[in-house]
Design an enzyme around this catalytic site. Structure first.
Site, PDB file in Angstrom:
ATOM      1  N   LYS A   1     -10.718  -4.887  -3.922  1.00  0.00           N
ATOM      2  CA  LYS A   1     -11.877  -3.914  -4.278  1.00  0.00           C
ATOM      3  C   LYS A   1     -11.209  -2.554  -4.612  1.00  0.00           C
ATOM      4  O   LYS A   1     -11.974  -1.645  -5.082  1.00  0.00           O
ATOM      5  CB  LYS A   1     -13.140  -3.765  -3.179  1.00  0.00           C
ATOM      6  CG  LYS A   1     -12.186  -3.567  -1.886  1.00  0.00           C
ATOM      7  CD  LYS A   1     -13.419  -3.408  -0.867  1.00  0.00           C
ATOM      8  CE  LYS A   1     -13.453  -4.202   0.682  1.00  0.00           C
ATOM      9  NZ  LYS A   1     -12.347  -3.686   1.256  1.00  0.00           N
TER      10      LYS A   1
ATOM     11  N   LYS B   1       0.715  -1.195   0.020  1.00  0.00           N
ATOM     12  CA  LYS B   1       0.110   0.072   0.014  1.00  0.00           C
ATOM     13  C   LYS B   1       0.744   1.228  -0.093  1.00  0.00           C
ATOM     14  O   LYS B   1       0.465   2.258  -0.419  1.00  0.00           O
ATOM     15  CB  LYS B   1      -0.967   0.035   1.326  1.00  0.00           C
ATOM     16  CG  LYS B   1      -2.027  -0.966   0.961  1.00  0.00           C
ATOM     17  CD  LYS B   1      -3.502  -0.775   1.618  1.00  0.00           C
ATOM     18  CE  LYS B   1      -4.279  -1.691   0.952  1.00  0.00           C
ATOM     19  NZ  LYS B   1      -5.466  -1.891   1.558  1.00  0.00           N
TER      20      LYS B   1
ATOM     21  N   LYS C   1      -4.239 -10.657  -6.344  1.00  0.00           N
ATOM     22  CA  LYS C   1      -5.381 -10.904  -5.537  1.00  0.00           C
ATOM     23  C   LYS C   1      -6.567 -10.046  -5.896  1.00  0.00           C
ATOM     24  O   LYS C   1      -6.261  -8.794  -6.322  1.00  0.00           O
ATOM     25  CB  LYS C   1      -5.353 -11.059  -4.127  1.00  0.00           C
ATOM     26  CG  LYS C   1      -5.448  -9.703  -3.386  1.00  0.00           C
ATOM     27  CD  LYS C   1      -5.592  -9.681  -1.817  1.00  0.00           C
ATOM     28  CE  LYS C   1      -6.121  -8.275  -1.402  1.00  0.00           C
ATOM     29  NZ  LYS C   1      -6.568  -8.329   0.091  1.00  0.00           N
TER      30      LYS C   1
HETATM   31  P1  ATP Z   1      -8.518  -3.325  -0.140  1.00  0.00           P
HETATM   32  O1  ATP Z   1      -8.545  -3.691  -1.672  1.00  0.00           O
HETATM   33  O2  ATP Z   1      -9.210  -2.240   0.231  1.00  0.00           O
HETATM   34  O3  ATP Z   1      -7.158  -3.926   0.625  1.00  0.00           O
HETATM   35  P2  ATP Z   1      -9.596  -5.956   0.265  1.00  0.00           P
HETATM   36  O4  ATP Z   1     -10.618  -6.339  -0.921  1.00  0.00           O
HETATM   37  O5  ATP Z   1      -8.329  -6.664   0.106  1.00  0.00           O
HETATM   38  O6  ATP Z   1      -9.589  -4.525   0.318  1.00  0.00           O
HETATM   39  P3  ATP Z   1     -10.342  -6.263   3.018  1.00  0.00           P
HETATM   40  O7  ATP Z   1     -11.414  -5.490   3.407  1.00  0.00           O
HETATM   41  O8  ATP Z   1      -8.884  -5.994   3.152  1.00  0.00           O
HETATM   42  O9  ATP Z   1     -10.373  -6.318   1.476  1.00  0.00           O
HETATM   43  O10 ATP Z   1     -10.668  -7.715   3.492  1.00  0.00           O
HETATM   44  C1  ATP Z   1     -11.784  -8.267   4.111  1.00  0.00           C
HETATM   45  C2  ATP Z   1     -11.898  -9.710   4.081  1.00  0.00           C
HETATM   46  O11 ATP Z   1     -11.689 -10.344   2.867  1.00  0.00           O
HETATM   47  C3  ATP Z   1     -10.532 -10.199   4.712  1.00  0.00           C
HETATM   48  O12 ATP Z   1     -10.559 -11.273   5.518  1.00  0.00           O
HETATM   49  C4  ATP Z   1      -9.845 -10.693   3.389  1.00  0.00           C
HETATM   50  O13 ATP Z   1      -8.812 -11.562   4.048  1.00  0.00           O
HETATM   51  C5  ATP Z   1     -10.464 -11.378   2.604  1.00  0.00           C
HETATM   52  N1  ATP Z   1     -10.406 -11.118   1.234  1.00  0.00           N
HETATM   53  C6  ATP Z   1      -9.863  -9.886   0.776  1.00  0.00           C
HETATM   54  N2  ATP Z   1      -9.549 -10.294  -0.828  1.00  0.00           N
HETATM   55  C7  ATP Z   1      -9.759 -11.596  -0.795  1.00  0.00           C
HETATM   56  C8  ATP Z   1      -9.243 -12.354  -2.009  1.00  0.00           C
HETATM   57  N3  ATP Z   1      -9.131 -11.965  -3.136  1.00  0.00           N
HETATM   58  N4  ATP Z   1      -9.550 -13.649  -1.778  1.00  0.00           N
HETATM   59  C9  ATP Z   1      -9.934 -14.208  -0.776  1.00  0.00           C
HETATM   60  N5  ATP Z   1     -10.338 -13.440   0.418  1.00  0.00           N
HETATM   61  C10 ATP Z   1     -10.075 -12.155   0.322  1.00  0.00           C
END
Ligand code: ATP
Ligand code: LTN
Length: 332
Positions: A200, A115, A197
């Site tokens: 969002k 980040k 990965k």
């Molecule tokens: P950002 O992109 O804003 O960092 P993010 O999409 O990675 O956000 P988080 O809010 O950080 O989402 O994560 C919420 C939950 O979803 C966490 O438990 C995280 O491990 C899970 N998660 C996020 N992205 C994935 C993915 N691609 N596959 C499986 N689990 C995920």
């Protein structure tokens, strides 16, 4: 909370709209766990501001995420569901834990490195100390298990180190938490760059599927998903795009990887991609419809999150009082 059950805690940031990755990797498992555990689930809005957010969007996304928690099947009667900033003990304990978290430990966090590279103009102290706030979230409730996707394992490990360090000085204050990572869909990959990965906060809309996406958008995104020129439908490290689609199809249909590979043996991507899209559409449809219904009644949602925050604060308050005593703060 029932005394004989272990405690789980997890959270998601309202930093955007929830993706299929968030749902399959995290929220879907939370629903399964809420009967067997005393569960707390939180909208981590304080974590979200470590990256610059538009205030109106953040407020809307927090409401939407709270509604989605319930639409996915989290039950406010069974679990404590709340918004992080409504329970001030999170910030209070985070400050204290910051003083038991080492610079070197924080510097090694993959998420911080990623980040700070993607937000080079805003490498703020909150982004750096984010894991201390996350440790506070977890440790306030005597949490045993933290169900998260693979990407959060390192932060839960750090929460354990902080708890251990604190306990070794002051005695048995914190419960040692453990990460619980799902076997399937722990890491749903981007549809456009399958070596990353699904996230969002990725600026490319075609890289993710949102829980709130309409069926035609979901179908379009799957039809465009990056695969390879080899053509076979099987899992392999050389085929990250296809492997990801197989994993998604397996996660939403409940079929094993082998069953999926057999189902599509001899077929091409032209059959496979729309089949994955359709399965995802049907999996997400009820959640989208229920979220829309819940969001239409704002007053009921507000009542639910206020109740959640009150229940959470009742537990958090006791832990914080104990911590204050241990570190030597004068009694109030
Ligand atoms: P950002 O992109 O804003 O960092 P993010 O999409 O990675 O956000 P988080 O809010 O950080 O989402 O994560 C919420 C939950 O979803 C966490 O438990 C995280 O491990 C899970 N998660 C996020 N992205 C994935 C993915 N691609 N596959 C499986 N689990 C995920
Ligand atoms: N950092 C997590 C969200 C999060 C969390 C937590 C997860 C904040 N606090 C406590 C588990 C436990 C994320 O970005 N997914």
């Amino acid at each position: 909370m029932e005394n004989d059950k272990k405690i789980i805690f997890s959270a998601t940031q309202p930093s955007g709209k929830i993706t299929l990755g968030n749902y399959l990797g995290a929220m879907r498992n939370w629903v399964r766990l809420q009967d067997d555990y005393n569960a707390l689930y939180c909208v981590a809005d304080m974590h979200a501001i470590t990256v610059r957010q538009n205030p109106a969007d953040l407020r809307r996304q927090s409401m939407e995420l709270f509604a989605q928690f319930i639409a996915c099947g989290l039950d406010p009667e069974k679990s404590i569901i709340f918004i992080q900033s409504h329970v001030p003990q999170h910030a209070e304990l985070a400050w204290i834990l910051n003083c038991y978290t080492m610079y070197g430990e924080l510097s090694r966090m993959t998420q911080f490195k990623d980040k700070s590279a993607s937000h080079a103009d805003n490498v703020n102290a909150g982004l750096f100390t984010y894991p201390a706030l996350m440790a506070a979230d977890i440790l306030l409730y005597g949490t045993h298990c933290v169900p998260v996707g693979e990407d959060q394992r390192q932060h839960v490990e750090l929460a354990r180190n902080i708890a251990q360090r604190f306990n070794s000085v002051y005695g048995d204050v914190f419960t040692m938490p453990e990460a619980v990572i799902p076997k399937v869909a722990a890491r749903v990959m981007s549809l456009s760059e399958p070596e990353k990965k699904m996230s969002k906060s990725n600026p490319n809309e075609n890289s993710y599927v949102l829980v709130m996406d309409k069926p035609d958008a979901i179908m379009r995104k799957f039809k465009r998903a990056v695969t390879d020129s080899e053509g076979g439908i099987y899992r392999s490290p050389e085929k990250p795009g296809v492997s990801n689609l197989i994993e998604i199809y397996s996660a939403v249909t409940g079929k094993t990887f082998e069953e999926v590979e057999n189902e599509f043996a001899g077929k091409g991507y032209g059959d496979f991609k729309p089949a994955v899209g359709e399965a995802v559409v049907e999996c997400l449809r009820p959640i989208r419809e229920e979220t829309e219904r819940l969001l239409a009644d704002k007053a009921s949602l507000e009542a639910l999150y206020r109740q959640g925050a009150e229940k959470a604060a009742n537990i958090a308050y006791k832990t914080l009082r104990k911590v204050h005593k241990k570190v030597g703060f004068a009694s109030r």
